[in-house]
Motif scaffolding. Sequence first.
Motif, PDB file in Angstrom:
ATOM      1  N   PRO A  28       0.834  -1.194   0.000  1.00 11.79           N
ATOM      2  CA  PRO A  28       0.000   0.000   0.000  1.00 11.79           C
ATOM      3  C   PRO A  28       0.869   1.245   0.000  1.00 11.79           C
ATOM      4  CG  PRO A  28       0.024  -0.999   2.171  1.00 11.79           C
ATOM      5  CD  PRO A  28       0.741  -1.936   1.259  1.00 11.79           C
ATOM      6  N   LEU A  29       0.315   2.350  -0.466  1.00  8.87           N
ATOM      7  CA  LEU A  29       1.035   3.616  -0.510  1.00  8.87           C
ATOM      8  C   LEU A  29       0.529   4.536   0.595  1.00  8.87           C
ATOM      9  CD1 LEU A  29       2.778   5.876  -1.742  1.00  8.87           C
ATOM     10  CD2 LEU A  29       0.960   6.242  -3.440  1.00  8.87           C
ATOM     11  N   TYR A  30       1.447   4.984   1.448  1.00  8.36           N
ATOM     12  CA  TYR A  30       1.110   5.908   2.536  1.00  8.36           C
ATOM     13  C   TYR A  30       1.627   7.292   2.171  1.00  8.36           C
ATOM     14  CZ  TYR A  30       0.248   1.596   5.125  1.00  8.36           C
ATOM     15  OH  TYR A  30      -0.219   0.367   5.521  1.00  8.36           O
ATOM     16  N   MET A  31       0.707   8.187   1.808  1.00  7.89           N
ATOM     17  CA  MET A  31       1.087   9.508   1.314  1.00  7.89           C
ATOM     18  C   MET A  31       1.207  10.564   2.407  1.00  7.89           C
ATOM     19  SD  MET A  31       1.645   9.615  -1.987  1.00  7.89           S
ATOM     20  CE  MET A  31       1.278  11.267  -2.539  1.00  7.89           C
ATOM     21  N   SER A  32       0.876  10.227   3.615  1.00  5.50           N
ATOM     22  CA  SER A  32       0.859  11.224   4.683  1.00  5.50           C
ATOM     23  C   SER A  32       2.241  11.812   4.936  1.00  5.50           C
ATOM     24  CB  SER A  32       0.331  10.592   5.974  1.00  5.50           C
ATOM     25  OG  SER A  32       0.300  11.554   7.003  1.00  5.50           O
ATOM     26  N   THR A  33       2.267  13.133   5.188  1.00  2.00           N
ATOM     27  CA  THR A  33       3.506  13.791   5.623  1.00  2.00           C
ATOM     28  C   THR A  33       3.418  14.170   7.098  1.00  2.00           C
ATOM     29  OG1 THR A  33       2.659  15.954   4.923  1.00  2.00           O
ATOM     30  CG2 THR A  33       4.010  14.721   3.333  1.00  2.00           C
ATOM     31  N   SER A  34       2.342  13.738   7.751  1.00  2.00           N
ATOM     32  CA  SER A  34       2.159  14.047   9.177  1.00  2.00           C
ATOM     33  C   SER A  34       1.679  12.794   9.898  1.00  2.00           C
ATOM     34  CB  SER A  34       1.127  15.174   9.343  1.00  2.00           C
ATOM     35  OG  SER A  34       0.950  15.508  10.696  1.00  2.00           O
ATOM     36  N   TYR A  35       2.417  12.400  10.958  1.00  2.00           N
ATOM     37  CA  TYR A  35       2.109  11.185  11.710  1.00  2.00           C
ATOM     38  C   TYR A  35       2.018  11.501  13.206  1.00  2.00           C
ATOM     39  CZ  TYR A  35       3.127   8.378   7.533  1.00  2.00           C
ATOM     40  OH  TYR A  35       3.104   7.823   6.276  1.00  2.00           O
ATOM     41  N   ALA A  36       1.298  10.654  13.940  1.00  2.00           N
ATOM     42  CA  ALA A  36       1.150  10.829  15.387  1.00  2.00           C
ATOM     43  C   ALA A  36       2.500  10.712  16.086  1.00  2.00           C
ATOM     44  CB  ALA A  36       0.192   9.780  15.939  1.00  2.00           C
ATOM     45  N   PHE A  37       2.641  11.447  17.199  1.00  2.00           N
ATOM     46  CA  PHE A  37       3.886  11.349  17.964  1.00  2.00           C
ATOM     47  C   PHE A  37       3.652  10.838  19.385  1.00  2.00           C
ATOM     48  CE2 PHE A  37       2.271  15.567  18.804  1.00  2.00           C
ATOM     49  CZ  PHE A  37       2.518  15.778  20.146  1.00  2.00           C
ATOM     50  N   GLU A  38       2.393  10.727  19.791  1.00  2.00           N
ATOM     51  CA  GLU A  38       2.060  10.190  21.110  1.00  2.00           C
ATOM     52  C   GLU A  38       1.551   8.762  20.969  1.00  2.00           C
ATOM     53  OE1 GLU A  38       2.721  11.457  23.851  1.00  2.00           O
ATOM     54  OE2 GLU A  38       2.657  13.635  23.789  1.00  2.00           O
ATOM     55  N   GLY A  39       1.990   7.888  21.857  1.00  2.00           N
ATOM     56  CA  GLY A  39       1.492   6.522  21.884  1.00  2.00           C
ATOM     57  C   GLY A  39       1.883   5.681  20.689  1.00  2.00           C
ATOM     58  N   VAL A  40       3.003   6.004  20.059  1.00  2.00           N
ATOM     59  CA  VAL A  40       3.476   5.228  18.906  1.00  2.00           C
ATOM     60  C   VAL A  40       4.896   4.723  19.173  1.00  2.00           C
ATOM     61  CG1 VAL A  40       2.031   6.426  17.225  1.00  2.00           C
ATOM     62  CG2 VAL A  40       4.304   7.332  17.765  1.00  2.00           C
ATOM     63  N   GLU A  41       5.246   3.624  18.521  1.00  2.00           N
ATOM     64  CA  GLU A  41       6.579   3.064  18.700  1.00  2.00           C
ATOM     65  C   GLU A  41       7.648   3.921  18.038  1.00  2.00           C
ATOM     66  OE1 GLU A  41       6.754  -0.967  17.385  1.00  2.00           O
ATOM     67  OE2 GLU A  41       5.246  -1.677  18.809  1.00  2.00           O
ATOM     68  N   GLU A  42       7.325   4.524  16.911  1.00  2.00           N
ATOM     69  CA  GLU A  42       8.294   5.344  16.185  1.00  2.00           C
ATOM     70  C   GLU A  42       7.640   6.632  15.717  1.00  2.00           C
ATOM     71  OE1 GLU A  42      11.514   4.996  12.490  1.00  2.00           O
ATOM     72  OE2 GLU A  42      10.105   3.359  12.896  1.00  2.00           O
ATOM     73  N   LYS A  43       8.309   7.738  15.967  1.00  2.00           N
ATOM     74  CA  LYS A  43       7.832   9.041  15.494  1.00  2.00           C
ATOM     75  C   LYS A  43       8.273   9.203  14.048  1.00  2.00           C
ATOM     76  CE  LYS A  43       7.853  11.303  20.029  1.00  2.00           C
ATOM     77  NZ  LYS A  43       8.069  10.081  20.821  1.00  2.00           N
ATOM     78  N   ARG A  44       7.301   9.166  13.141  1.00  2.00           N
ATOM     79  CA  ARG A  44       7.614   9.178  11.707  1.00  2.00           C
ATOM     80  C   ARG A  44       7.525  10.588  11.125  1.00  2.00           C
ATOM     81  NH1 ARG A  44       7.740   3.905   9.914  1.00  2.00           N
ATOM     82  NH2 ARG A  44       6.638   2.390  11.225  1.00  2.00           N
ATOM     83  N   TYR A  45       8.482  10.877  10.249  1.00  2.00           N
ATOM     84  CA  TYR A  45       8.505  12.172   9.559  1.00  2.00           C
ATOM     85  C   TYR A  45       9.275  11.984   8.257  1.00  2.00           C
ATOM     86  CZ  TYR A  45       8.923  17.221   8.896  1.00  2.00           C
ATOM     87  OH  TYR A  45       8.844  18.502   8.402  1.00  2.00           O
ATOM     88  N   PRO A  46       8.742  12.413   7.106  1.00  2.00           N
ATOM     89  CA  PRO A  46       9.381  12.111   5.816  1.00  2.00           C
ATOM     90  C   PRO A  46      10.849  12.502   5.735  1.00  2.00           C
ATOM     91  CG  PRO A  46       7.193  12.997   5.457  1.00  2.00           C
ATOM     92  CD  PRO A  46       7.455  13.115   6.930  1.00  2.00           C
ATOM     93  N   ARG A  47      11.208  13.655   6.303  1.00  2.00           N
ATOM     94  CA  ARG A  47      12.597  14.101   6.218  1.00  2.00           C
ATOM     95  C   ARG A  47      13.531  13.262   7.079  1.00  2.00           C
ATOM     96  NH1 ARG A  47      15.527  17.809   8.917  1.00  2.00           N
ATOM     97  NH2 ARG A  47      13.735  18.701   9.998  1.00  2.00           N
TER      98      ARG A  47
END
Length: 385
Positions: A28-47
Amino acid sequence: MKKQRGLNTICTHSGELEDKQHKGAVSPLYMSTSYAFEGVEEKRYPRYFNTPNQVGLAKKMAALEHGEAAIIFGSGMAAISTSLFAFVKQGDHVVFQNTLYGGTSNLITEEFDKFGIGYSFTKNSKPASFEEEIKENTKVVYIETPSNPLLTVTDIKAIAEISKKHGLVSMIDNTFASPVNQNPIDFGIDVVLHSATKYMGGHSDILAGTAIATEAHLDKIFQKAKNFGGSLSDFTVWMLERSLKTLGLRVKAQNENALALAEFLQNEENVAKVYYPGLSSHPDHELAKSQMKGFGGMLSFELKEGLDPDLFQQKLKLIKSSMSLAGVESTMLSPAKTSHALLAPEERKAQGINDGLIRFSVGIEEKEDLMDDLKQALEEVKVKV
């Protein structure tokens, strides 16, 4: 020990993302450039090169080159420049092979002096020439094999051993070979670089780059990469992951075509010289056999004196006169006007690149059709001389 998967299995399945919702057959393709930072295993950010599609593709890249980890960039030059600056600083020194892609040479001569970084180019591609240039402040040894555009071959294992002997980081631009034909990490190289625009993308519609190395070396590259900002959009990441599925099949066909066409051109009376490591006449043929699984889809040649290389390319009907390389379609260009145009004429001459040199990126068409096109263009040039 876990059995290593075969090439085409890696191309098809390594790093693929599971479509848990719809059970689709492709990632699948995940186009988001903004991801959750609370309650997640990894803080994701495209850069930060850690979106789902970036992570999946990096796993495939690492598997292809037998490395521990990989990072995906927006271009081959982003991969090269970021990796180099990750290991050198003001006062350091780098040894470079004398025959390099023009963009890499331009990066060195245009930017290194500004940062107070020293550099030397070898006299030739022989291992002794590299060792002669090593200084007390040398940190990196950088090679490109086969080289662009003359297809010179450098002894990968020897360079890796020299680098380790002196405590240096070894880097290679492996673009021309592709992971199908050559795996430098197996010979001891530390960092493998690719313009993924070329064979990895393979369809002339993707601009990308990659660096593959150990986790420790990749972390150093990442620390620089997040500041330089050379990340790739997830749509292009997804396109590249799709393209890699046929990498093994495409490159095998290009290898076979290139060898046949190199042999054909070598026997043409109006061709003065052919550069292809798969030819027994190539000075580095035996070395190429020892470190390459196939000889690649790239070759260069020179027409006999008096024949116009520009007119020859204009007369081609099937082979395109076009920039870049490694697409499924066959293309030609004049390095002096394109890939190495940034070099001064004397610099090109020093590398053996004359104005009449033609670089031929062989595609997957039927080789008989390509031969017919070459024949008719050569005949046209003869008529016009």
